[in-house]
Write a protein that holds these residues in place. Sequence first.
Motif, PDB file in Angstrom:
ATOM      1  N   ALA A   1       0.826  -1.208   0.000  1.00  0.00           N
ATOM      2  CA  ALA A   1       0.000   0.000   0.000  1.00  0.00           C
ATOM      3  C   ALA A   1       0.859   1.257   0.000  1.00  0.00           C
ATOM      4  N   GLY A   2       1.946   1.240   0.727  1.00  0.00           N
ATOM      5  CA  GLY A   2       2.811   2.406   0.810  1.00  0.00           C
ATOM      6  C   GLY A   2       3.560   2.702  -0.474  1.00  0.00           C
ATOM      7  N   GLN A   3       3.850   1.671  -1.261  1.00  0.00           N
ATOM      8  CA  GLN A   3       4.599   1.857  -2.496  1.00  0.00           C
ATOM      9  C   GLN A   3       3.707   2.059  -3.712  1.00  0.00           C
ATOM     10  N   ALA A   4       2.409   1.935  -3.529  1.00  0.00           N
ATOM     11  CA  ALA A   4       1.487   2.027  -4.662  1.00  0.00           C
ATOM     12  C   ALA A   4       1.432   3.458  -5.196  1.00  0.00           C
ATOM     13  N   ARG A   5       1.292   3.561  -6.486  1.00  0.00           N
ATOM     14  CA  ARG A   5       1.156   4.874  -7.123  1.00  0.00           C
ATOM     15  C   ARG A   5      -0.206   5.473  -6.792  1.00  0.00           C
ATOM     16  N   ILE A   6      -1.232   4.625  -6.776  1.00  0.00           N
ATOM     17  CA  ILE A   6      -2.592   5.042  -6.402  1.00  0.00           C
ATOM     18  C   ILE A   6      -2.898   4.415  -5.048  1.00  0.00           C
ATOM     19  N   LEU A   7      -3.177   5.239  -4.060  1.00  0.00           N
ATOM     20  CA  LEU A   7      -3.401   4.729  -2.708  1.00  0.00           C
ATOM     21  C   LEU A   7      -4.703   3.935  -2.627  1.00  0.00           C
ATOM     22  N   PRO A   8      -4.729   2.920  -1.748  1.00  0.00           N
ATOM     23  CA  PRO A   8      -5.933   2.093  -1.606  1.00  0.00           C
ATOM     24  C   PRO A   8      -7.118   2.898  -1.093  1.00  0.00           C
ATOM     25  N   ARG A   9      -8.311   2.407  -1.414  1.00  0.00           N
ATOM     26  CA  ARG A   9      -9.534   3.014  -0.922  1.00  0.00           C
ATOM     27  C   ARG A   9     -10.516   1.911  -0.574  1.00  0.00           C
ATOM     28  N   GLY A  10     -11.524   2.259   0.234  1.00  0.00           N
ATOM     29  CA  GLY A  10     -12.557   1.296   0.605  1.00  0.00           C
ATOM     30  C   GLY A  10     -12.021   0.154   1.456  1.00  0.00           C
ATOM     31  N   LYS A  11     -12.379  -1.071   1.089  1.00  0.00           N
ATOM     32  CA  LYS A  11     -11.950  -2.251   1.851  1.00  0.00           C
ATOM     33  C   LYS A  11     -10.433  -2.363   1.926  1.00  0.00           C
ATOM     34  N   ALA A  12      -9.771  -2.031   0.847  1.00  0.00           N
ATOM     35  CA  ALA A  12      -8.309  -2.110   0.836  1.00  0.00           C
ATOM     36  C   ALA A  12      -7.689  -1.101   1.803  1.00  0.00           C
ATOM     37  N   ALA A  13      -8.244   0.097   1.880  1.00  0.00           N
ATOM     38  CA  ALA A  13      -7.733   1.105   2.815  1.00  0.00           C
ATOM     39  C   ALA A  13      -7.965   0.665   4.257  1.00  0.00           C
ATOM     40  N   ARG A  14      -9.129   0.061   4.517  1.00  0.00           N
ATOM     41  CA  ARG A  14      -9.395  -0.427   5.876  1.00  0.00           C
ATOM     42  C   ARG A  14      -8.472  -1.594   6.241  1.00  0.00           C
ATOM     43  N   ALA A  15      -8.143  -2.446   5.264  1.00  0.00           N
ATOM     44  CA  ALA A  15      -7.188  -3.535   5.503  1.00  0.00           C
ATOM     45  C   ALA A  15      -5.800  -2.967   5.789  1.00  0.00           C
ATOM     46  N   TRP A  16      -5.422  -1.934   5.043  1.00  0.00           N
ATOM     47  CA  TRP A  16      -4.143  -1.264   5.283  1.00  0.00           C
ATOM     48  C   TRP A  16      -4.104  -0.697   6.699  1.00  0.00           C
ATOM     49  N   ALA A  17      -5.191  -0.072   7.114  1.00  0.00           N
ATOM     50  CA  ALA A  17      -5.254   0.500   8.462  1.00  0.00           C
ATOM     51  C   ALA A  17      -5.176  -0.599   9.527  1.00  0.00           C
ATOM     52  N   ARG A  18      -5.876  -1.722   9.317  1.00  0.00           N
ATOM     53  CA  ARG A  18      -5.800  -2.842  10.274  1.00  0.00           C
ATOM     54  C   ARG A  18      -4.362  -3.341  10.404  1.00  0.00           C
ATOM     55  N   SER A  19      -3.671  -3.429   9.287  1.00  0.00           N
ATOM     56  CA  SER A  19      -2.282  -3.886   9.316  1.00  0.00           C
ATOM     57  C   SER A  19      -1.387  -2.877  10.029  1.00  0.00           C
ATOM     58  N   LEU A  20      -1.625  -1.609   9.808  1.00  0.00           N
ATOM     59  CA  LEU A  20      -0.846  -0.588  10.517  1.00  0.00           C
ATOM     60  C   LEU A  20      -1.065  -0.678  12.020  1.00  0.00           C
ATOM     61  N   VAL A  21      -2.300  -0.907  12.433  1.00  0.00           N
ATOM     62  CA  VAL A  21      -2.589  -1.056  13.864  1.00  0.00           C
ATOM     63  C   VAL A  21      -1.884  -2.289  14.413  1.00  0.00           C
ATOM     64  N   ALA A  22      -1.906  -3.378  13.670  1.00  0.00           N
ATOM     65  CA  ALA A  22      -1.258  -4.612  14.111  1.00  0.00           C
ATOM     66  C   ALA A  22       0.246  -4.418  14.266  1.00  0.00           C
ATOM     67  N   LEU A  23       0.818  -3.506  13.482  1.00  0.00           N
ATOM     68  CA  LEU A  23       2.251  -3.218  13.571  1.00  0.00           C
ATOM     69  C   LEU A  23       2.556  -2.099  14.571  1.00  0.00           C
ATOM     70  N   GLY A  24       1.541  -1.613  15.281  1.00  0.00           N
ATOM     71  CA  GLY A  24       1.742  -0.582  16.296  1.00  0.00           C
ATOM     72  C   GLY A  24       1.823   0.826  15.746  1.00  0.00           C
ATOM     73  N   ARG A  25       1.263   1.048  14.579  1.00  0.00           N
ATOM     74  CA  ARG A  25       1.308   2.372  13.946  1.00  0.00           C
ATOM     75  C   ARG A  25      -0.107   2.937  13.835  1.00  0.00           C
ATOM     76  N   ALA A  26      -0.742   3.106  14.991  1.00  0.00           N
ATOM     77  CA  ALA A  26      -2.149   3.505  15.036  1.00  0.00           C
ATOM     78  C   ALA A  26      -2.381   4.909  14.480  1.00  0.00           C
ATOM     79  N   ASP A  27      -1.446   5.828  14.680  1.00  0.00           N
ATOM     80  CA  ASP A  27      -1.635   7.186  14.164  1.00  0.00           C
ATOM     81  C   ASP A  27      -1.675   7.197  12.633  1.00  0.00           C
ATOM     82  N   GLU A  28      -0.834   6.394  12.015  1.00  0.00           N
ATOM     83  CA  GLU A  28      -0.865   6.296  10.555  1.00  0.00           C
ATOM     84  C   GLU A  28      -2.169   5.658  10.088  1.00  0.00           C
ATOM     85  N   ALA A  29      -2.646   4.679  10.854  1.00  0.00           N
ATOM     86  CA  ALA A  29      -3.914   4.027  10.509  1.00  0.00           C
ATOM     87  C   ALA A  29      -5.059   5.025  10.574  1.00  0.00           C
ATOM     88  N   ARG A  30      -5.049   5.892  11.580  1.00  0.00           N
ATOM     89  CA  ARG A  30      -6.080   6.920  11.683  1.00  0.00           C
ATOM     90  C   ARG A  30      -6.034   7.845  10.470  1.00  0.00           C
TER      91      ARG A  30
END
Length: 140
Positions: free
Chosen positions: A30-59
């Motif tokens: 998601a971070g390297q993509a030219r077009i950032l994820p949206r919808g379900k993909a963006a929420r999955a990206w946020a879940r992964s960020l939270v799992a890695l301890g990066r809650a502010d980025e997920a927000r």
Amino acid sequence: MFFGTGTVACHSRLPRLSEQGRHEEVVARAGQARILPRGKAARAWARSLVALGRADEARAVLLRDFRKHAELTSLVALADLEATDGLTGLAAAHYARAASLETDPLAGRQDVCGLFRRRAARFWPRARRWRPTSTSGGWR
């Protein structure tokens, strides 16, 4: 016409990867993509960020998804994340915004109702005694 479907499909694997626990891969893709994820993909990206301890980025991801793409589910997910992190004021504001747009995503959410009641009780002591009645309009 096919261009629109191609940009959405490039992130279609992110939710599945996140469910499989491959959080580093989700964040990297998601971070390297030219077009950032949206919808379900963006929420999955946020879940992964939270799992890695990066809650502010997920927000930030969830807020961007709501603001740029009008994804109401992302706004509710943002409020859920804030409530989990103890940011109840922000969570209440985002739940209220979601409810003002559409009530269905919050239907049956007792945790949200409880949050609104607790906040109302802090600012209005009569809110502690609220019980719906047919004659008094709800207040006793």
